[in-house]
Design a protein around this motif. Structure first.
Motif, PDB file in Angstrom:
ATOM      1  N   GLY A 153       0.615  -1.342  -0.042  1.00 20.21           N
ATOM      2  CA  GLY A 153      -0.028  -0.231   0.284  1.00 20.21           C
ATOM      3  C   GLY A 153       0.485   0.506   0.333  1.00 20.21           C
ATOM      4  N   ASP A 154       1.810   1.495  -1.123  1.00 18.06           N
ATOM      5  CA  ASP A 154       2.799   2.582  -0.928  1.00 18.06           C
ATOM      6  C   ASP A 154       3.765   2.613  -2.694  1.00 18.06           C
ATOM      7  OD1 ASP A 154       4.504   4.132   0.484  1.00 18.06           O
ATOM      8  OD2 ASP A 154       5.402   3.522  -1.121  1.00 18.06           O
ATOM      9  N   SER A 155       3.081   3.429  -2.951  1.00 18.13           N
ATOM     10  CA  SER A 155       3.307   4.238  -4.988  1.00 18.13           C
ATOM     11  C   SER A 155       5.032   3.749  -5.214  1.00 18.13           C
ATOM     12  CB  SER A 155       3.128   5.032  -5.132  1.00 18.13           C
ATOM     13  OG  SER A 155       3.567   6.479  -4.590  1.00 18.13           O
ATOM     14  N   ILE A 170      -0.622  -0.399  -4.372  1.00 14.10           N
ATOM     15  CA  ILE A 170      -2.056  -0.632  -4.321  1.00 14.10           C
ATOM     16  C   ILE A 170      -2.658   0.777  -3.432  1.00 14.10           C
ATOM     17  CG2 ILE A 170      -1.693  -2.594  -4.870  1.00 14.10           C
ATOM     18  CD1 ILE A 170      -2.762  -4.113  -2.485  1.00 14.10           C
ATOM     19  N   GLY A 171      -3.951   0.692  -3.190  1.00 12.43           N
ATOM     20  CA  GLY A 171      -4.830   1.733  -2.421  1.00 12.43           C
ATOM     21  C   GLY A 171      -4.888   0.847  -1.476  1.00 12.43           C
ATOM     22  N   THR A 172      -5.824   1.068   0.113  1.00 12.88           N
ATOM     23  CA  THR A 172      -6.112   0.463   0.981  1.00 12.88           C
ATOM     24  C   THR A 172      -7.225  -0.832   0.701  1.00 12.88           C
ATOM     25  OG1 THR A 172      -5.350   1.952   2.664  1.00 12.88           O
ATOM     26  CG2 THR A 172      -7.127   0.258   3.464  1.00 12.88           C
ATOM     27  N   SER A 173      -7.947  -0.778  -0.289  1.00 10.92           N
ATOM     28  CA  SER A 173      -9.477  -1.631  -0.251  1.00 10.92           C
ATOM     29  C   SER A 173      -8.383  -2.981  -0.845  1.00 10.92           C
ATOM     30  CB  SER A 173     -10.077  -0.845  -1.286  1.00 10.92           C
ATOM     31  OG  SER A 173     -10.303   0.464  -0.470  1.00 10.92           O
TER      32      SER A 173
ATOM     33  N   GLY B  72      -4.928  13.086  -9.610  1.00 11.43           N
ATOM     34  CA  GLY B  72      -4.250  11.533  -8.589  1.00 11.43           C
ATOM     35  C   GLY B  72      -2.999  11.738  -8.815  1.00 11.43           C
ATOM     36  N   SER B  73      -1.988  12.388  -9.038  1.00 16.28           N
ATOM     37  CA  SER B  73      -1.028  11.441  -9.087  1.00 16.28           C
ATOM     38  C   SER B  73      -0.457  11.256  -7.611  1.00 16.28           C
ATOM     39  CB  SER B  73       0.235  12.435 -10.271  1.00 16.28           C
ATOM     40  OG  SER B  73      -0.155  13.522  -9.692  1.00 16.28           O
ATOM     41  N   GLY B  74       1.302  10.631  -7.734  1.00 17.02           N
ATOM     42  CA  GLY B  74       1.313  10.193  -6.908  1.00 17.02           C
ATOM     43  C   GLY B  74       1.458   9.955  -5.728  1.00 17.02           C
ATOM     44  N   SER B  75       1.089   9.456  -4.627  1.00 11.89           N
ATOM     45  CA  SER B  75       0.411   8.191  -3.937  1.00 11.89           C
ATOM     46  C   SER B  75      -0.241   7.485  -3.872  1.00 11.89           C
ATOM     47  CB  SER B  75       0.948   9.267  -2.025  1.00 11.89           C
ATOM     48  OG  SER B  75       0.214   8.362  -1.104  1.00 11.89           O
ATOM     49  N   SER B  76       0.274   5.886  -3.443  1.00 14.19           N
ATOM     50  CA  SER B  76      -1.537   5.323  -3.389  1.00 14.19           C
ATOM     51  C   SER B  76      -1.973   5.177  -2.353  1.00 14.19           C
ATOM     52  CB  SER B  76      -0.713   3.944  -3.477  1.00 14.19           C
ATOM     53  OG  SER B  76      -0.559   3.808  -1.844  1.00 14.19           O
ATOM     54  N   ARG B  77      -2.066   6.176  -1.488  1.00 17.40           N
ATOM     55  CA  ARG B  77      -3.320   7.098  -0.545  1.00 17.40           C
ATOM     56  C   ARG B  77      -3.976   6.940  -0.877  1.00 17.40           C
ATOM     57  NH1 ARG B  77      -0.593  13.181   1.058  1.00 17.40           N
ATOM     58  NH2 ARG B  77       1.591  11.570   0.531  1.00 17.40           N
ATOM     59  N   GLU B  78      -5.258   5.680  -0.223  1.00 13.85           N
ATOM     60  CA  GLU B  78      -6.678   6.071  -0.974  1.00 13.85           C
ATOM     61  C   GLU B  78      -7.470   7.002  -0.366  1.00 13.85           C
ATOM     62  OE1 GLU B  78      -7.999   1.984  -1.251  1.00 13.85           O
ATOM     63  OE2 GLU B  78      -9.782   2.310  -1.102  1.00 13.85           O
ATOM     64  N   HIS B  79      -6.811   7.579   1.205  1.00 12.44           N
ATOM     65  CA  HIS B  79      -7.322   8.742   1.687  1.00 12.44           C
ATOM     66  C   HIS B  79      -7.495   9.640   0.918  1.00 12.44           C
ATOM     67  CE1 HIS B  79      -4.670   6.235   4.293  1.00 12.44           C
ATOM     68  NE2 HIS B  79      -5.258   6.895   5.344  1.00 12.44           N
ATOM     69  N   ASN B 103      -7.990   2.676  -9.849  1.00 11.93           N
ATOM     70  CA  ASN B 103      -7.450   1.798  -9.048  1.00 11.93           C
ATOM     71  C   ASN B 103      -8.967   1.677  -7.143  1.00 11.93           C
ATOM     72  OD1 ASN B 103      -8.206   0.527 -11.128  1.00 11.93           O
ATOM     73  ND2 ASN B 103      -5.404  -0.356  -9.803  1.00 11.93           N
ATOM     74  N   ASN B 104      -8.053   2.935  -6.751  1.00 13.23           N
ATOM     75  CA  ASN B 104      -8.763   3.443  -5.732  1.00 13.23           C
ATOM     76  C   ASN B 104     -10.233   3.535  -5.869  1.00 13.23           C
ATOM     77  OD1 ASN B 104      -6.349   2.156  -4.244  1.00 13.23           O
ATOM     78  ND2 ASN B 104      -5.866   4.605  -3.750  1.00 13.23           N
ATOM     79  N   CYS B 105     -10.420   4.937  -6.665  1.00  8.63           N
ATOM     80  CA  CYS B 105     -11.690   5.660  -6.746  1.00  8.63           C
ATOM     81  C   CYS B 105     -13.168   4.318  -7.237  1.00  8.63           C
ATOM     82  CB  CYS B 105     -11.963   6.580  -8.182  1.00  8.63           C
ATOM     83  SG  CYS B 105     -11.417   8.303  -7.603  1.00  8.63           S
ATOM     84  N   PHE B 106     -12.583   3.202  -8.366  1.00  9.92           N
ATOM     85  CA  PHE B 106     -13.313   2.792  -8.912  1.00  9.92           C
ATOM     86  C   PHE B 106     -13.565   1.393  -6.615  1.00  9.92           C
ATOM     87  CE2 PHE B 106     -13.558  -2.372  -9.353  1.00  9.92           C
ATOM     88  CZ  PHE B 106     -14.320  -2.966 -10.461  1.00  9.92           C
ATOM     89  N   GLN B 107     -13.166   1.150  -6.649  1.00  9.07           N
ATOM     90  CA  GLN B 107     -12.873   0.767  -4.921  1.00  9.07           C
ATOM     91  C   GLN B 107     -13.601   1.086  -4.203  1.00  9.07           C
ATOM     92  OE1 GLN B 107     -11.844  -2.636  -4.070  1.00  9.07           O
ATOM     93  NE2 GLN B 107     -10.880  -2.866  -6.102  1.00  9.07           N
ATOM     94  N   GLY B 108     -14.059   2.292  -4.419  1.00 15.58           N
ATOM     95  CA  GLY B 108     -14.722   2.998  -3.438  1.00 15.58           C
ATOM     96  C   GLY B 108     -16.156   4.168  -4.310  1.00 15.58           C
ATOM     97  N   GLY B 109     -16.648   3.673  -5.754  1.00 15.30           N
ATOM     98  CA  GLY B 109     -17.729   3.543  -6.532  1.00 15.30           C
ATOM     99  C   GLY B 109     -17.593   4.683  -7.080  1.00 15.30           C
ATOM    100  N   LEU B 110     -16.381   5.658  -6.960  1.00 10.14           N
ATOM    101  CA  LEU B 110     -16.843   6.404  -7.341  1.00 10.14           C
ATOM    102  C   LEU B 110     -16.345   6.660  -8.970  1.00 10.14           C
ATOM    103  CD1 LEU B 110     -15.881   7.643  -4.808  1.00 10.14           C
ATOM    104  CD2 LEU B 110     -15.189   9.710  -5.331  1.00 10.14           C
TER     105      LEU B 110
END
Ligand code: SF4
Lengths: 492, 198
Positions: A153-155, A170-173, B72-79, B103-110
Motif C-alpha cells: 500500500g505504497d506507490s 495499491i490502495g487500502t481497499s 491523483g498523481s503521486g501517493s497510493s493513499r486511498e485517503h 483503481n482506488n476510486c473504483f474500489q470506492g464506487g466513484l
C-alpha cells in the motif's frame, strides 16, 4: 491468455501470475450481459486479470482500514507467511525510547502491532534492527526476488522492480483484497522500454538518470505502462542505483518499473537471509535467467536516452518533471509549449519563490534531507559522506541523515560514516520515512527551502509551505556544505 | 459497496493538471485510522486561498469534479479518494487519471470518466460561466451529457468494472468464489514463494 512470440520481462511475469481462466470467463459473461461493450478482448487495459501475489508488504499508514474491513467481514489473512509488516512512515527518528508525544501517531503504531498479532503477520517493529522503510527492507532481507509479484500500500513499491520483479503500489481497499485472497484484480498494463545508452560521467548518479528520464517523458508519460529500463548505463548500475531508478517510476506516472535480472542481481541476493539457499539457489538462478525480455520483444512505446549526456539534475518546480541540469537556470514559464505547462510553471515559480532566469547555483538552501526509499541505502550514504568528509555544513543550513533501515544504520556506523556526518554538522537519525513525506515532526517550516534526496517536490510535501528541490545524495551533500546548489563535479 | 448508475448535478471546475495526492489530502491526516471524515481536510492548502474554486459557494456539495490531466498523481493513499468523496463528489471527469488513484476510486464506487481535452475545456468553461448548470453521468449508457441534452459524449469503461459498479458487488466476495482456482494455481508455485514466517 498468453502472448505468442517474443515476450517482454513484464509480460512473462504477468502471464506466470494470472490465475487461469475463471475471471476472464466472468468478464466475458459480464460483457455479454451488458449487451457487448468493450472488454474481454484480451487487449491491454481492457480486462482485469486475477493476479496471484507472491509477497505483500504492509505498513502502519495504509493498512488499519484494511484490517478493520477483514474484522468486520470475519475474514482472516489468507497467507500471513507471504506478508511482512513494518513501521516506517510515521515513526519518530529521534527519542524513540520516550513515549510518543503525538497520541494519533502512537495509536497508529499500536494498531499496527495489534493487527499483526491478531492476524499472525510478522512485524519488524520499532526496536527490531531489521525495521526500516518498507522498500529498503524487502531487498535487504532477500525477500525481493526476480520474477515475483510484489505489492504494498505504497506507490514506491516500484523500487522492487530493480530485481526484475513486477512490483506496484495499491490502495487500502486493494490491500484488504490481497490480505483476504492473496490476489489482485488488475488490468494488463502496456509496456514501455526506456533505454539509457553510453556511460555516465563522473559525479553523475542513478538519481540524475531517473530525473533526466522523467524530465524527458513527463510526469504522466508512463501512465498505464510498465517501464523496463535497459541499456549499458542501467546494466552498469549497482543494485542500489537500480533501486533508485525503479523507485521513481511512479513519478513518471508508470504503474511499475523494472530491470532484467543479471549477475549483479544474483550477487546482491546471494546469502541474504530470505533468498533461496543451497540447491534451491542454483534452481532459482536458472529460472531467473529465463526472465529477461526475449530478443525482438515489442514494447508499446520505446524511448532512448543518451546516458553520456546526463548531468546532475536539480528540480526547480513542484513536480519531479520540472528539473534542469545544475549548470542551468530557472526557466521562463513562457518557454513551455502548452498552456497547461506554462500555467503549471508559473504556479510552481510562485510557490517556490523563484524568479525565471535565476542560475540554479545561486539558489540558497536552509535544510538538507538525506534519506528516503529513493536514496537511503548504504551506497547513498557512502557517496554523500565522501563529499562531506573533513568539511562542515554551512552555518545557514540544518542538515540531517536518516538511514533507510536499522541495518543500513548499523552498517554505516561500522564504516564510521556516522562520525563523518556528525563531525560535519549533520544530525544522525533513526530509520524511517521522516522528512520524505512529513508525517512525523521532521518537517520543513513554511518558506524553508530544502535540498532533498527524496522523490517528491509537491507543494507542501515536506511540510506545509516548504520548498523542495530533488537532487542526488552527492548533490545534497555538496549543497549542505556550500549553503547553495553547486555542481558536485567541481568539488569531488 | 453501493451500486452506482447515474450521477446528476453541478460540476466543480478545478482547472489544473497533475493535481497530486499530497494536495488532495496532506500527509498529516494520514495518521487517522478511520475511513471517513476526510472531507474537511481535502485540498487544505489551496482552500486557504479565498479565490480557490472549492471556496465558491456556487459549487458547494456539487457531485461532479472536472479537472486536468493526471489527476491523483503521486501517493497510493486511498485517503485521497475518501477526501474527495467527503466533499460530496461521486464522479470525476478528466483527460487522464493516475493509475492507482483510478483503481482506488473504483474500489470506492466513484466514477472516473476520461474524455478528450477539448471536451474537458468545453465543460470547464461551461461550469465556470454557469455554475448552476447540471451534467448527467450515466453509467448504463456510458454517456456524459448536459442536463438540457444539447451536448453528449460517450466514455469507455471495461465491461467487468461496469458490471460490478452497476450492481455494487463486493470485490473480495467475488474473488473468494474462485478460491479453488487460486488454491490450485498456488500449489504450482509453493516452492517459489518467499515465506516471511519461520
Ligand atoms: S521514504 Fe518517502 S516515498 Fe519512500 S515509502 Fe517512505 S514516504 Fe513513501
Amino acid at each position: 491468455m498468453t502472448t505468442s512470440g517474443p515476450r517482454t520481462l513484464s509480460e512473462k511475469i504477468w502471464e506466470q501470475h494470472a490465475v487461469p481462466s475463471p475471471l476472464q470467463e466472468h468478464a466475458r459473461l459480464a460483457a455479454l450481459a451488458e449487451g457487448g461493450g468493450r472488454g474481454a478482448t484480451g487487449q491491454p487495459g481492457e480486462r482485469p486479470d486475477l493476479l496471484y501475489i507472491d509477497l505483500h508488504l504492509v505498513h502502519e499508514v495504509t493498512s488499519p482500514q484494511a484490517f478493520d474491513g477483514l474484522r468486520l467481514a470475519g475474514r482472516r489473512v489468507r497467507r500471513p507467511d507471504l506478508t511482512l509488516a513494518t513501521v516506517d512512515h510515521n515513526v519518530p527518528t529521534i527519542g524513540r525510547e520516550q513515549p510518543n508525544p503525538d497520541p494519533l501517531s502512537a495509536q497508529q503504531l499500536e494498531v499496527m502491532r495489534q493487527n499483526a498479532k491478531e492476524f499472525g503477520v510478522p512485524l519488524y517493529d520499532i526496536f527490531d534492527i531489521r525495521q526500516g522503510i518498507v522498500h529498503i527492507i524487502g531487498p535487504e532481507q532477500g525477500y525481493t526476488q526476480p520474477g515475483l509479484t510484489i505489492v504494498c500500500g505504497d506507490s514506491h513499491t516500484s523500487t522492487h522492480g530493480a530485481f526484475g520483479a513486477l512490483a506496484f503500489g495499491i490502495g487500502t481497499s486493494e490491500v484488504e483484497h490481497v490480505l483476504a485472497t492473496q490476489t489482485l484484480r488488475q488490468t494488463r498494463p502496456r509496456t514501455m522500454s526506456v533505454e539509457v545508452t553510453g556511460a555516465l560521467g563522473p559525479g553523475v548518479a542513478a538519481k540524475d538518470v531517473i530525473l533526466a528520464i522523467i524530465n524527458r517523458i513527463g510526469v504522466d508519460g508512463g501512465v498505464g505502462h510498465v517501464i523496463e529500463y535497459r541499456g549499458e548505463v542501467i546494466r552498469s548500475l549497482s543494485m542500489e542505483g537500480r533501486m533508485t531508478v525503479c523507485n521513481m517510476s511512479i513519478e513518471a506516472g508508470a504503474r511499475a518499473g523494472l530491470i532484467a535480472p543479471d549477475e549483479t542481481t544474483f550477487a546482491y541476493l546471494k546469502g541474504r537471509p530470505h533468498a533461496p539457499q543451497g540447491e534451491h539457489w542454483e534452481q532459482a538462478v536458472e529460472r531467473w535467467r529465463a526472465l529477461p525480455s526475449d530478443p525482438g520483444a515489442r514494447f508499446d512505446q520505446e524511448v532512448v536516452l543518451d546516458g553520456s549526456a546526463v548531468q546532475p539534475f536539480v528540480t526547480w518546480g513542484t513536480n519531479p518533471g520540472q528539473s534542469v541540469p545544475v549548470g542551468g537556470r530557472v526557466p521562463d514559464p513562457s518557454s513551455f509549449a502548452t498552456a497547461s505547462q506554462r500555467e503549471s510553471a508559473e504556479r510552481a515559480l510562485t510557490y517556490m519563490d523563484l524568479a525565471a532566469g535565476t542560475p540554479i547555483r545561486q539558489i540558497a538552501i536552509d535544510r538538507v534531507f538525506l534519506g528516503s526509499c529513493t536514496n537511503g541505502r548504504i551506497e547513498d550514504l557512502r557517496a554523500a559522506a565522501k563529499v562531506v568528509a573533513g568539511k562542515h555544513v554551512a552555518s545557514t543550513v540544518q542538515a540531517m541523515v536518516v538511514p533507510g533501515s536499522g541495518l543500513v544504520k548499523a552498517q554505516a556506523e561500522r564504516e564510521g560514516l556516522d562520525r563523518v556526518f556528525t563531525d560535519a554538522g549533520f544530525e544522525w537519525r533513526d530509520p524511517g520515512c521522516s522528512m520524505c513525506l512529513g508525517m512525523n515532526p521532521d518537517i520543513l517550516l513554511p518558506g524553508e527551502r530544502c535540498a532533498s534526496t527524496s522523490n517528491r517536490n509537491f507543494e507542501g510535501r515536506q511540510g506545509a509551505g516548504g520548498r523542495t528541490h530533488l537532487v542526488s545524495p552527492e548533490m545534497a551533500a555538496a549543497a549542505a556544505i556550500a549553503g547553495h546548489f553547486v555542481d558536485v563535479r567541481e568539488v569531488l | 459497496m453501493r451500486a452506482v448508475r447515474r450521477v446528476t448535478g453541478r460540476a466543480i471546475p478545478l482547472n489544473r493538471a497533475n493535481v497530486d495526492t499530497d494536495q488532495i489530502i496532506p500527509a498529516q491526516y494520514l495518521k487517522r485510522i478511520e475511513r471517513t471524515g476526510y472531507g474537511p481536510f481535502a485540498f487544505e492548502a489551496w482552500r486557504k486561498d479565498p479565490a480557490f474554486v472549492l471556496n465558491n459557494p456556487a459549487y458547494a456539495g456539487a457531485p461532479i469534479l472536472l479537472t486536468g490531466a493526471n489527476f491523483g498523481s503521486g501517493s497510493s493513499r486511498e485517503h485521497a479518494v475518501w477526501a474527495v468523496e467527503g466533499l460530496g463528489v461521486r464522479a470525476l471527469i478528466a483527460p487522464k487519471f493516475a493509475d492507482i488513484f483510478k483503481n482506488n476510486c473504483f474500489q470506492g464506487g466513484l466514477l472516473t470518466i476520461e474524455l478528450p481535452q477539448a471536451d474537458i475545456d468545453y465543460l470547464m468553461a461551461r461550469a465556470e460561466e454557469l455554475p448552476q448548470s447540471e451534467l448527467v453521468v450515466d453509467l448504463e449508457s456510458q454517456t456524459v451529457r448536459t442536463a438540457d441534452g444539447a451536448w453528449e459524449r460517450r466514455f469507455e469503461i471495461d465491461a467487468f468494472r461496469k458490471y460490478r459498479l452497476l450492481r455494487g458487488l463486493d470485490d473480495i466476495s467475488m474473488t473468494l468464489e474462485y478460491e479453488p482456482d487460486v488454491a490450485a494455481f498456488e500449489a504450482t508455485r509453493s516452492e517459489l514463494l518467499p515465506t516471511t514466517t519461520g
